[in-house]
Design an enzyme around this catalytic site. Structure first.
Site, PDB file in Angstrom:
ATOM      1  N   ASN A 262       0.831  -1.213   0.000  1.00 58.47           N
ATOM      2  CA  ASN A 262       0.000   0.000   0.000  1.00 58.47           C
ATOM      3  C   ASN A 262       0.859   1.255   0.000  1.00 58.47           C
ATOM      4  OD1 ASN A 262      -2.852  -0.399   0.000  1.00 58.47           O
ATOM      5  ND2 ASN A 262      -2.669  -1.461   1.945  1.00 58.47           N
ATOM      6  N   GLU A 298      -6.774  -7.683   4.984  1.00 60.23           N
ATOM      7  CA  GLU A 298      -6.167  -8.397   3.848  1.00 60.23           C
ATOM      8  C   GLU A 298      -6.078  -9.871   4.188  1.00 60.23           C
ATOM      9  OE1 GLU A 298      -3.951  -8.482   6.578  1.00 60.23           O
ATOM     10  OE2 GLU A 298      -2.226  -8.619   5.205  1.00 60.23           O
TER      11      GLU A 298
HETATM   12  P1  GH3 Z   1       2.382  -9.663   6.964  1.00 56.89           P
HETATM   13  O1  GH3 Z   1       3.182 -10.252   5.884  1.00 56.89           O
HETATM   14  O2  GH3 Z   1       2.919  -9.950   8.304  1.00 56.89           O
HETATM   15  O3  GH3 Z   1       0.948 -10.027   6.860  1.00 56.89           O
HETATM   16  O4  GH3 Z   1       2.511  -8.085   6.771  1.00 56.89           O
HETATM   17  P2  GH3 Z   1       1.403  -7.079   6.335  1.00 56.89           P
HETATM   18  O5  GH3 Z   1       2.056  -5.797   5.997  1.00 56.89           O
HETATM   19  O6  GH3 Z   1       0.579  -7.679   5.263  1.00 56.89           O
HETATM   20  O7  GH3 Z   1       0.503  -7.002   7.609  1.00 56.89           O
HETATM   21  P3  GH3 Z   1      -0.111  -5.778   8.391  1.00 56.89           P
HETATM   22  O8  GH3 Z   1      -1.192  -6.345   9.221  1.00 56.89           O
HETATM   23  O9  GH3 Z   1       0.982  -4.999   9.080  1.00 56.89           O
HETATM   24  O10 GH3 Z   1      -0.734  -4.853   7.285  1.00 56.89           O
HETATM   25  C1  GH3 Z   1      -1.955  -5.102   6.712  1.00 56.89           C
HETATM   26  C2  GH3 Z   1      -2.218  -4.003   5.722  1.00 56.89           C
HETATM   27  O11 GH3 Z   1      -3.415  -4.252   4.994  1.00 56.89           O
HETATM   28  C3  GH3 Z   1      -2.408  -2.678   6.389  1.00 56.89           C
HETATM   29  C4  GH3 Z   1      -3.636  -2.090   5.769  1.00 56.89           C
HETATM   30  O12 GH3 Z   1      -3.425  -0.792   5.296  1.00 56.89           O
HETATM   31  C5  GH3 Z   1      -3.919  -3.006   4.607  1.00 56.89           C
HETATM   32  N1  GH3 Z   1      -5.334  -3.096   4.338  1.00 56.89           N
HETATM   33  C6  GH3 Z   1      -6.296  -3.612   5.128  1.00 56.89           C
HETATM   34  N2  GH3 Z   1      -7.499  -3.465   4.534  1.00 56.89           N
HETATM   35  C7  GH3 Z   1      -7.287  -2.836   3.360  1.00 56.89           C
HETATM   36  C8  GH3 Z   1      -8.149  -2.388   2.294  1.00 56.89           C
HETATM   37  O13 GH3 Z   1      -9.371  -2.555   2.321  1.00 56.89           O
HETATM   38  N3  GH3 Z   1      -7.585  -1.795   1.222  1.00 56.89           N
HETATM   39  C9  GH3 Z   1      -6.239  -1.594   1.153  1.00 56.89           C
HETATM   40  N4  GH3 Z   1      -5.732  -1.002   0.091  1.00 56.89           N
HETATM   41  N5  GH3 Z   1      -5.406  -1.976   2.150  1.00 56.89           N
HETATM   42  C10 GH3 Z   1      -5.925  -2.590   3.219  1.00 56.89           C
HETATM   43 MG    MG Z   2      -0.559  -9.434   5.702  1.00 53.45          MG
HETATM   44 MG    MG Z   3      -3.070  -9.414   8.334  1.00 58.90          MG
END
Ligand code: GH3
Ligand code: MG
Ligand code: MG
Length: 406
Positions: A262, A298
């Site tokens: 992102n 996610e």
């Molecule tokens: P890991 O490999 O440990 O899973 O790392 P990660 O970065 O995927 O995990 P983290 O939980 O730190 O980050 C999840 C990210 O998902 C942060 C958030 O901005 C993004 N996210 C969650 N929902 C949405 C969405 O609806 N749209 C978008 N674009 N991003 C999202």
């Molecule tokens: Mg993740």
């Molecule tokens: Mg996650």
């Protein structure tokens, strides 16, 4: 799945239903739903009609000696009232939603013809007041028996035609016949206007209610089932697995390094990636009891009914490959050059003493292990831990402290 598809609901709303009929699948669901919703009302009304019918017969004995004779009495207490009682009994049988309306169309046609016949017999003996009963019965058929509009219409049209034929047969003078028939037509026109509008409004309310239920169960971004729907489904499938002693596999998938994705490509690109991953996951939930859902941000969950460990692992590998094959560039991923996911797999044969929440915890733990081992891989948990610690999903969600976006 038992529920209606949102697209067919929207199409139906747009197309309209002026003929008071939905397309086949929806129509059947609508009728079942309406019958269930109005069942109590229908039963109470039938009970009231039986009591009213018996009371009227008794009152007639006092005030209308002309029809207090064996044949009209038999017609009413021996045929019409028993028909109502059979209708009432039919509301208690299995598949009552199918039997009751069919039976009542026939029963009410017979009953209205009986009322017309008794009224005309009395008329020919100088007692015209019974005519009003046919009008009252017409109203009851439209409004209190829980019959679809079309059925009520058919019953009443048949009774009007029957009345005209019998009256003609009894040589009723043209002026009188015109008077009575016009009364019948007028009461029918009024009832048609009211009953039509009522059913049209009910249909609209039902379609909108179904759509609302659909929206509440689906994720707004990806369109796939959401966490609420997933929990419901898992609970249902869990019960079925216990009864059938079948394996149930639960896959928790989480996009790797999605936060950096992102950060680099923007939130919109992130949304597109989520949609693409959702589509891939959905394509692996093919059988009726399988379900892929967006669990949280996610994070996705896939329930696979009657799927053993080896199959679950193979499917997880295929899913991970399919996501990699999307070829979504991810320069900041530590796990590869394209977008990848990690999968936690839990696979058990449910036992009554186990809970479906336990399965969720297992998959959660497995995902944690997959992340820990470097991501872009799958891990399996088979045994249930006695005192399971919260795993990857839970840790994140409690840390984030906010409910899911879905
Ligand atoms: P890991 O490999 O440990 O899973 O790392 P990660 O970065 O995927 O995990 P983290 O939980 O730190 O980050 C999840 C990210 O998902 C942060 C958030 O901005 C993004 N996210 C969650 N929902 C949405 C969405 O609806 N749209 C978008 N674009 N991003 C999202
Ligand atoms: Mg993740
Ligand atoms: Mg996650």
């Amino acid at each position: 799945m038992s529920e209606a598809r949102p697209s067919s609901l929207t199409e139906q709303l747009q197309r309209g239903y002026r003929a008071l009929r939905f397309e086949d699948g929806l129509e059947a669901a609508y009728r079942r739903g309406q019958f269930r919703d109005y069942l109590r009302y229908i039963r109470i009304n039938l009970g009231i009609l039986v009591v009213v019918g018996l009371t009227v017969v008794q009152i007639d004995h006092v005030v209308l000696p002309v029809i207090s004779r064996i044949v009209p009495d038999l017609a009413r207490t021996g045929i019409m009232i028993p028909l109502l009682i059979v209708g009432l009994i039919l509301t208690f049988v299995p598949r009552a939603d199918a039997w009751y309306p069919r039976f009542m169309v026939v029963a009410m046609t017979v009953a209205l013809m009986g009322i017309a016949w008794v009224g005309l017999t009395a008329w020919s003996e100088g007692e015209p007041r019974l005519f009003a009963r046919l009008m009252i019965a017409a109203v009851a058929v439209y409004f209190v028996l829980g019959l679809p509009f079309r059925s009520a219409l058919i019953v009443n049209l048949a009774s009007v035609v029957f009345y005209a034929i019998v009256a003609f047969g009894k040589a009723m003078p043209a002026a009188e016949l015109t008077h009575y028939l016009s009364m019948l037509v007028i009461i029918n026109v009024i009832c048609i206007a009211g009953a039509y509008k009522l059913e049209h409004t009910r249909r609209t309310a039902w379609l909108e209610g179904q759509m609302l239920a659909e929206v509440a169960m689906h994720d707004g971004l990806t369109g796939i089932p959401n966490r609420r729907r997933f929990d419901d489904h898992l609970q249902r499938v869990w019960g079925q697995s216990i009864r059938e002693r079948k394996h149930i596999a639960l896959l928790f998938a989480d996009i790797d390094h999605f936060k950096p994705f992102n950060d680099r490509y923007g939130h919109q690109a992130g949304d597109e990636a989520l949609k693409a991953v959702a589509t891939v996951l959905t394509s692996f939930a093919r059988r009726p009891l399988d379900l892929a859902a967006r669990y949280g941000g996610e994070e996705f969950a896939i329930v696979l009914f009657d799927t053993g460990r080896d199959d679950a692992v193979r499917i997880a590998e295929d899913i991970m490959a399919a996501v990699r094959d999307l070829g979504v560039p991810h320069a900041d991923s530590g796990a590869g050059k394209v977008l990848t996911i990690s999968i936690g797999i839990a696979c058990v044969v449910p036992a009554a003493r186990r809970s479906w929440e336990g399965l969720v915890q297992l998959a959660d733990q497995a995902l944690y292990a997959a992340k820990d081992a470097g991501r872009n891989q799958a891990r399996v948990q088979e045994a249930e831990y006695e005192h399971m610690k919260t795993g990857y999903f839970r840790r994140h969600q409690t840390e984030l402290g906010a409910p899911d976006k879905t």
